[in-house]
Design a protein around this motif. Sequence first.
Motif, PDB file in Angstrom:
ATOM      1  N   SER A 253       0.869 -20.198  -0.240  1.00  0.00           N
ATOM      2  CA  SER A 253       1.241 -19.219  -1.250  1.00  0.00           C
ATOM      3  C   SER A 253       1.004 -17.786  -0.796  1.00  0.00           C
ATOM      4  CB  SER A 253       0.457 -19.477  -2.543  1.00  0.00           C
ATOM      5  OG  SER A 253       0.768 -20.742  -3.073  1.00  0.00           O
ATOM      6  N   LEU A 254       0.196 -17.593   0.238  1.00  0.00           N
ATOM      7  CA  LEU A 254      -0.048 -16.242   0.738  1.00  0.00           C
ATOM      8  C   LEU A 254       1.200 -15.650   1.395  1.00  0.00           C
ATOM      9  CD1 LEU A 254      -3.669 -16.470   2.205  1.00  0.00           C
ATOM     10  CD2 LEU A 254      -2.922 -15.569   0.007  1.00  0.00           C
ATOM     11  N   PHE A 255       2.203 -16.486   1.624  1.00  0.00           N
ATOM     12  CA  PHE A 255       3.459 -15.971   2.158  1.00  0.00           C
ATOM     13  C   PHE A 255       4.293 -15.273   1.085  1.00  0.00           C
ATOM     14  CE2 PHE A 255       2.516 -19.249   5.357  1.00  0.00           C
ATOM     15  CZ  PHE A 255       2.751 -18.521   6.528  1.00  0.00           C
ATOM     16  N   ILE A 256       3.897 -15.402  -0.191  1.00  0.00           N
ATOM     17  CA  ILE A 256       4.671 -14.807  -1.284  1.00  0.00           C
ATOM     18  C   ILE A 256       4.853 -13.299  -1.102  1.00  0.00           C
ATOM     19  CG2 ILE A 256       4.692 -14.333  -3.767  1.00  0.00           C
ATOM     20  CD1 ILE A 256       3.397 -17.071  -4.186  1.00  0.00           C
ATOM     21  N   PRO A 257       3.782 -12.519  -0.813  1.00  0.00           N
ATOM     22  CA  PRO A 257       3.997 -11.074  -0.621  1.00  0.00           C
ATOM     23  C   PRO A 257       4.960 -10.763   0.521  1.00  0.00           C
ATOM     24  CG  PRO A 257       1.664 -11.543  -0.925  1.00  0.00           C
ATOM     25  CD  PRO A 257       2.349 -12.866  -0.764  1.00  0.00           C
ATOM     26  N   LEU A 258       4.931 -11.574   1.590  1.00  0.00           N
ATOM     27  CA  LEU A 258       5.858 -11.359   2.704  1.00  0.00           C
ATOM     28  C   LEU A 258       7.292 -11.573   2.246  1.00  0.00           C
ATOM     29  CD1 LEU A 258       6.540 -10.940   5.702  1.00  0.00           C
ATOM     30  CD2 LEU A 258       6.103 -13.395   6.044  1.00  0.00           C
ATOM     31  N   PHE A 259       7.543 -12.693   1.548  1.00  0.00           N
ATOM     32  CA  PHE A 259       8.881 -12.963   1.035  1.00  0.00           C
ATOM     33  C   PHE A 259       9.309 -11.870   0.054  1.00  0.00           C
ATOM     34  CE2 PHE A 259       7.829 -17.689   1.743  1.00  0.00           C
ATOM     35  CZ  PHE A 259       8.421 -17.674   2.992  1.00  0.00           C
ATOM     36  N   ALA A 260       8.388 -11.456  -0.812  1.00  0.00           N
ATOM     37  CA  ALA A 260       8.709 -10.432  -1.807  1.00  0.00           C
ATOM     38  C   ALA A 260       9.094  -9.122  -1.124  1.00  0.00           C
ATOM     39  CB  ALA A 260       7.516 -10.205  -2.735  1.00  0.00           C
ATOM     40  N   GLY A 261       8.352  -8.756  -0.090  1.00  0.00           N
ATOM     41  CA  GLY A 261       8.663  -7.525   0.632  1.00  0.00           C
ATOM     42  C   GLY A 261      10.019  -7.584   1.311  1.00  0.00           C
ATOM     43  N   ILE A 262      10.329  -8.720   1.916  1.00  0.00           N
ATOM     44  CA  ILE A 262      11.635  -8.876   2.589  1.00  0.00           C
ATOM     45  C   ILE A 262      12.771  -8.815   1.575  1.00  0.00           C
ATOM     46  CG2 ILE A 262      13.083 -10.477   3.892  1.00  0.00           C
ATOM     47  CD1 ILE A 262      10.520 -11.484   5.257  1.00  0.00           C
ATOM     48  N   GLY A 269      16.520  -2.311  -1.351  1.00  0.00           N
ATOM     49  CA  GLY A 269      16.346  -1.153  -0.488  1.00  0.00           C
ATOM     50  C   GLY A 269      14.997  -0.500  -0.666  1.00  0.00           C
ATOM     51  N   GLU A 270      14.022  -1.251  -1.133  1.00  0.00           N
ATOM     52  CA  GLU A 270      12.684  -0.729  -1.415  1.00  0.00           C
ATOM     53  C   GLU A 270      11.874  -0.630  -0.123  1.00  0.00           C
ATOM     54  OE1 GLU A 270       9.305  -2.947  -3.648  1.00  0.00           O
ATOM     55  OE2 GLU A 270      10.495  -1.921  -5.203  1.00  0.00           O
ATOM     56  N   ARG A 271      11.467   0.571   0.216  1.00  0.00           N
ATOM     57  CA  ARG A 271      10.694   0.788   1.443  1.00  0.00           C
ATOM     58  C   ARG A 271       9.203   0.829   1.115  1.00  0.00           C
ATOM     59  NH1 ARG A 271      13.803   2.075   5.727  1.00  0.00           N
ATOM     60  NH2 ARG A 271      15.983   2.628   5.294  1.00  0.00           N
ATOM     61  N   LEU A 272       8.423   0.287   2.025  1.00  0.00           N
ATOM     62  CA  LEU A 272       6.982   0.220   1.824  1.00  0.00           C
ATOM     63  C   LEU A 272       6.308   1.448   2.410  1.00  0.00           C
ATOM     64  CD1 LEU A 272       6.481  -3.530   2.760  1.00  0.00           C
ATOM     65  CD2 LEU A 272       6.627  -2.547   0.476  1.00  0.00           C
ATOM     66  N   SER A 273       5.228   1.890   1.768  1.00  0.00           N
ATOM     67  CA  SER A 273       4.466   3.010   2.296  1.00  0.00           C
ATOM     68  C   SER A 273       3.730   2.554   3.552  1.00  0.00           C
ATOM     69  CB  SER A 273       3.459   3.499   1.252  1.00  0.00           C
ATOM     70  OG  SER A 273       2.450   2.518   1.046  1.00  0.00           O
ATOM     71  N   PRO A 274       3.433   3.476   4.480  1.00  0.00           N
ATOM     72  CA  PRO A 274       2.709   3.095   5.705  1.00  0.00           C
ATOM     73  C   PRO A 274       1.370   2.423   5.428  1.00  0.00           C
ATOM     74  CG  PRO A 274       3.639   5.292   5.911  1.00  0.00           C
ATOM     75  CD  PRO A 274       3.829   4.883   4.473  1.00  0.00           C
ATOM     76  N   LEU A 275       0.724   2.790   4.301  1.00  0.00           N
ATOM     77  CA  LEU A 275      -0.579   2.201   3.986  1.00  0.00           C
ATOM     78  C   LEU A 275      -0.476   0.745   3.538  1.00  0.00           C
ATOM     79  CD1 LEU A 275      -2.442   5.072   2.077  1.00  0.00           C
ATOM     80  CD2 LEU A 275      -2.957   4.154   4.354  1.00  0.00           C
ATOM     81  N   PHE A 276       0.739   0.310   3.167  1.00  0.00           N
ATOM     82  CA  PHE A 276       0.873  -1.059   2.674  1.00  0.00           C
ATOM     83  C   PHE A 276       0.501  -2.074   3.751  1.00  0.00           C
ATOM     84  CE2 PHE A 276       3.333  -4.976   2.224  1.00  0.00           C
ATOM     85  CZ  PHE A 276       2.991  -5.365   0.948  1.00  0.00           C
ATOM     86  N   PHE A 277       0.863  -1.794   4.992  1.00  0.00           N
ATOM     87  CA  PHE A 277       0.663  -2.781   6.051  1.00  0.00           C
ATOM     88  C   PHE A 277      -0.812  -2.992   6.401  1.00  0.00           C
ATOM     89  CE2 PHE A 277       4.968  -1.138   6.418  1.00  0.00           C
ATOM     90  CZ  PHE A 277       5.692  -2.325   6.394  1.00  0.00           C
ATOM     91  N   PRO A 278      -1.604  -1.921   6.620  1.00  0.00           N
ATOM     92  CA  PRO A 278      -3.035  -2.171   6.859  1.00  0.00           C
ATOM     93  C   PRO A 278      -3.752  -2.724   5.627  1.00  0.00           C
ATOM     94  CG  PRO A 278      -2.590   0.187   6.759  1.00  0.00           C
ATOM     95  CD  PRO A 278      -1.270  -0.496   6.817  1.00  0.00           C
ATOM     96  N   SER A 279      -3.377  -2.227   4.437  1.00  0.00           N
ATOM     97  CA  SER A 279      -4.031  -2.740   3.232  1.00  0.00           C
ATOM     98  C   SER A 279      -3.642  -4.202   3.000  1.00  0.00           C
ATOM     99  CB  SER A 279      -3.654  -1.894   2.019  1.00  0.00           C
ATOM    100  OG  SER A 279      -2.261  -1.932   1.785  1.00  0.00           O
ATOM    101  N   GLY A 280      -2.371  -4.536   3.243  1.00  0.00           N
ATOM    102  CA  GLY A 280      -1.933  -5.918   3.090  1.00  0.00           C
ATOM    103  C   GLY A 280      -2.628  -6.850   4.056  1.00  0.00           C
TER     104      GLY A 280
END
Length: 303
Positions: A253-262, A269-280
């Motif tokens: 289930s931890l793959f859910i945020p990855l799928f959601a982001g994709i 067309g939702e872009r993630l902030s640079p801080l999302f990746f280290p915080s994620g």
Amino acid sequence: MNRNAILAAGVTSLMWGLTGVLVRLLPSLPALTVTAGRLLIALILVLPALGLLRGSRQRFRSLLGRPMAYVFALLLAGYYLLATAAFQMAPVAEVALLLSTSPLFVLLFRRMRGDIPARAEIIGAGLSVAGIGLLLIPKISFAGEAPMQHLLGSVLAMSAAGLTALYAYLYRILAVRDSAPDTVGVSVLTFAMGSAILLLMVGLMPSPAGLETLTGRSVLLFLGLGTLCTAVPSIGYAFASKRLPAVVTATISLFIPLFAGIFAFVILGERLSPLFFPSGALVLGGIAMILRKCNEVDCTIEL
């Protein structure tokens, strides 16, 4: 290990990853209206299956006489409402990430009952909290409506994670005592109670429910939300959780945020902030450490 169960868990994660996108594609409707429609469609879909399966009918009838089943249904209905509202207010990937923190709350509930966490669990909790802080602190701003709405959406997502964690923790306590209600039956009861209560609340709303804005495309989105993101994954997760160790199901289930982001990037067309990746990375890494040590706790994650 049961391949069909692993497939069911994987498909479930994929479908839950699509939830936020479908919520955002709907017209500007109140969260009450969206959640009520979502649960009602899911109820309509699962009732025929319940009627065809004799064993399921018997388990559901026995479940109706158990007060805790109604508590579980209310917790899940509250979760659906809060998660839907969160997706309307904050970026899809961020909300999905925060919803995945339910094992962190399960760890807190265990500690409140005197269960001392293992060192790895404490380290994992620390990493997750650091990641959440890194994600949310830059958004704490009182200048303008948009930052406040973003922050409120994040708070609602964390609250939703807390509700599903409480459901998972209480359910596990009953399961240890061999008195836990059937998970599929609880899902059906959630759809029935949740849709009934929320439709009543929609009817009592002083402002319009927004149904007059629905188009053919909106109806299809509603059907997708109720079918693909509610009914199918709820039954799929129940199937997988009965046949796989809790830690395996929760880790998938931890793959859910990855799928959601994709999905959010490709479709919205939702872009993630640079801080999302280290915080994620901190949040999911910490949750993974907790899950490795919580085999005895059902760390359920639902969207």
